[in-house]
Design an enzyme around this catalytic site. Structure first.
Site, mmCIF file in Angstrom:
data_model
loop_
_atom_site.group_PDB
_atom_site.id
_atom_site.type_symbol
_atom_site.label_atom_id
_atom_site.label_comp_id
_atom_site.label_asym_id
_atom_site.label_seq_id
_atom_site.Cartn_x
_atom_site.Cartn_y
_atom_site.Cartn_z
ATOM 1 C CE LYS A 1 -4.509 0.887 0.518
ATOM 2 N NZ LYS A 1 -5.685 0.160 0.094
ATOM 3 N N GLY B 1 -25.348 2.902 2.983
ATOM 4 C CA GLY B 1 -24.448 3.440 1.961
ATOM 5 C C GLY B 1 -24.899 3.024 0.578
ATOM 6 N N GLY C 1 -23.598 4.100 -2.565
ATOM 7 C CA GLY C 1 -22.643 4.621 -3.550
ATOM 8 C C GLY C 1 -22.452 3.639 -4.683
ATOM 9 C CB VAL D 1 -20.306 -1.093 -3.345
ATOM 10 C CG1 VAL D 1 -20.658 -2.517 -2.935
ATOM 11 C CG2 VAL D 1 -18.855 -1.008 -3.799
HETATM 12 P P1 NAI Z 1 -18.832 5.480 -2.535
HETATM 13 O O1 NAI Z 1 -18.029 6.629 -2.025
HETATM 14 O O2 NAI Z 1 -19.247 5.424 -3.964
HETATM 15 O O3 NAI Z 1 -20.176 5.327 -1.655
HETATM 16 C C1 NAI Z 1 -20.227 5.461 -0.281
HETATM 17 C C2 NAI Z 1 -21.620 5.971 0.080
HETATM 18 O O4 NAI Z 1 -21.751 5.986 1.485
HETATM 19 C C3 NAI Z 1 -21.883 7.388 -0.433
HETATM 20 O O5 NAI Z 1 -23.085 7.416 -1.177
HETATM 21 C C4 NAI Z 1 -21.960 8.194 0.857
HETATM 22 O O6 NAI Z 1 -22.876 9.290 0.763
HETATM 23 C C5 NAI Z 1 -22.469 7.155 1.844
HETATM 24 N N1 NAI Z 1 -22.249 7.486 3.256
HETATM 25 C C6 NAI Z 1 -21.226 8.157 3.832
HETATM 26 N N2 NAI Z 1 -21.416 8.260 5.144
HETATM 27 C C7 NAI Z 1 -22.563 7.614 5.431
HETATM 28 C C8 NAI Z 1 -23.288 7.361 6.630
HETATM 29 N N3 NAI Z 1 -22.869 7.802 7.806
HETATM 30 N N4 NAI Z 1 -24.438 6.657 6.533
HETATM 31 C C9 NAI Z 1 -24.904 6.210 5.350
HETATM 32 N N5 NAI Z 1 -24.264 6.437 4.190
HETATM 33 C C10 NAI Z 1 -23.104 7.124 4.237
HETATM 34 O O7 NAI Z 1 -17.991 4.176 -2.137
HETATM 35 P P2 NAI Z 1 -18.138 2.721 -2.747
HETATM 36 O O8 NAI Z 1 -17.180 2.552 -3.858
HETATM 37 O O9 NAI Z 1 -19.563 2.397 -2.945
HETATM 38 O O10 NAI Z 1 -17.566 1.833 -1.549
HETATM 39 C C11 NAI Z 1 -18.326 1.592 -0.378
HETATM 40 C C12 NAI Z 1 -17.429 0.981 0.685
HETATM 41 O O11 NAI Z 1 -16.849 -0.218 0.195
HETATM 42 C C13 NAI Z 1 -16.263 1.878 1.100
HETATM 43 O O12 NAI Z 1 -15.994 1.661 2.471
HETATM 44 C C14 NAI Z 1 -15.107 1.336 0.275
HETATM 45 O O13 NAI Z 1 -13.843 1.573 0.894
HETATM 46 C C15 NAI Z 1 -15.419 -0.141 0.243
HETATM 47 N N6 NAI Z 1 -14.868 -0.841 -0.921
HETATM 48 C C16 NAI Z 1 -15.188 -0.440 -2.175
HETATM 49 C C17 NAI Z 1 -14.660 -1.100 -3.272
HETATM 50 C C18 NAI Z 1 -15.004 -0.711 -4.670
HETATM 51 O O14 NAI Z 1 -14.633 -1.431 -5.582
HETATM 52 N N7 NAI Z 1 -15.695 0.391 -4.919
HETATM 53 C C19 NAI Z 1 -13.733 -2.243 -3.098
HETATM 54 C C20 NAI Z 1 -13.513 -2.619 -1.719
HETATM 55 C C21 NAI Z 1 -14.059 -1.913 -0.684
#
Ligand code: NAI
Length: 355
Positions: free
Chosen positions: A79, A179, A181, A183
């Protein structure tokens, strides 16, 4: 042993990269190359001090070793962190200086996106080194890894349902998703299609609007979603959501989501086990993202269909871990570490790749 080296906890190599002209201050941690070149993203973050950055990069790179090993990849764990504010400190010169530092490692470390870095940054880094993944599809890269990650989480959830409820399906089950986002949104859509009932929440109203009208979806407040009276809860937003306080209030039998570092502290794995909650280790079920970027390393370049096919093994990896946890009466987190260690010990001497 005392001093700086005492903190390295088995890391093979830790590189501090400095470039006064561009302002680059970065640390690259290679935890292990026993299974192959170490791969892990670059986090660009305004750490309060260098010590905090070192602690973070060491912790994250170690986790990558376990993630790649459990996913069955021929990759080690590494990392990088860039110390600074990505909104003000990002520049072509800084990213190129970072790319040069990655190149110094001669392929022992391959970078990718993480919090604070984007596929566009990776394209700039690539001008200095080939040891980079996470590029946009137009650049020949794998693009948005949310598709692969959501798929892996969905299939893992089915496998966990098989263990907890006897039927590997979410049809007719109630899943709470925190969440929405990259995913979470895809996961919700897939679960709706399968016939699950959903309770969802996100701090961002636009994110909520993307799924609110789907059949069977109920929107709740962000502070309620984890505690919904659901069969499965799926954290897909923040880390450290499973703590002594929140675990006591969980209603679900299964926790299965993509968010990294869901456990507040190690003991939270025991707390979940004591409550009879099946915790699917986050780095096992969210490995789709890593599997997806790793596909860029193929000789012929990235192929989405191949990456997705490989993601389809994620639930098998999870099932082995859940079975070991049950057989040895240990936490699923401990079982995942044991499976990773066993694989590293068994195959690291056989690999074609030599770091
Ligand atoms: P993203 O940034 O697209 O979505 C995260 C969502 O969580 C956003 O819509 C945000 O508004 C929401 N959020 C933030 N604080 C919140 C709260 N207190 N309560 C409810 N919702 C809240 O991220 P993504 O890509 O969807 O990833 C989600 C998680 O999975 C993250 O922790 C990321 O590190 C992890 N992850 C993602 C991968 C990927 O390929 N995108 C791979 C491995 C892990």
């Amino acid at each position: 042993m005392e001093g700086t080296f005492a903190r390295f906890e088995g890391h093979e190599q830790v590189v501090f990269a400095n470039d006064d002209a561009s302002g680059l201050r970065a640390i690259i941690a290679v935890h292990s190359t026993r299974l192959g070149p170490s791969l892990g993203g670059t986090r660009f973050h305004p750490y309060p001090d260098d010590d905090a950055a070192l602690t973070d990069v060491l912790r994250l790179s170690r986790a990558m070793t376990y993630k790649a090993a459990c996913a069955g990849l021929d990759l080690g764990g590494g990392k990088a962190v860039i110390i600074g504010d990505p909104t003000t400190d990002r520049s072509e010169a800084l990213l190129r200086a970072f790319g040069r530092a990655v190149d110094w490692l001669g392929g022992r470390y391959i970078t990718a996106c993480d919090v604070g870095t984007t596929p566009r940054d990776m394209a700039i880094i690539r001008r200095e080194t080939r040891n980079v993944t996470g590029l946009d599809t137009e650049e020949g890269g794998s693009g948005d890894s949310g598709i692969a990650t959501a798929h892996g989480v969905h299939l893992s959830m089915r496998a966990a349902a098989g263990v907890a409820f006897g039927e590997p399906t979410l049809q007719g089950r109630h899943v709470a998703v925190q969440g929405l986002g990259k995913v979470g949104t895809r996961l919700v859509r897939a679960l709706v299609e399968e016939g699950a009932k959903l309770t969802v929440a996100d701090v961002d109203e636009e994110a909520v609007d993307r799924v609110a009208d789907l059949p069977g979806v109920e929107v709740v407040a962000v502070d309620q979603v984890l505690f919904a009276d659901a069969d499965v809860v799926s954290p897909n937003a923040l880390g450290a959501v499973l703590t002594q306080t929140t675990i006591a209030l969980l209603q679900a039998r299964i926790v299965c989501g993509a968010a990294n570092n869901q456990l507040g502290v190690d003991e939270d794995a025991d707390r979940l086990r004591e409550r009879g909650i099946l915790y699917c280790p986050d780095y096992v079920v969210n490995a789709g993202g890593l599997i997806n970027v790793a596909d860029e390393l193929h000789d012929g370049g990235y192929r989405h269909d191949r990456a997705i096919r490989r993601v389809e093994h994620v639930p098998d990896n999870l099932t082995r871990i859940l079975e070991l946890a049950r057989a040895e009466d240990i936490t699923t987190e401990a079982a995942a570490e044991e499976i990773a260690e066993r694989r590293i010990a068994a195959v690291s001497g056989l690999l074609r790749w030599r770091g």
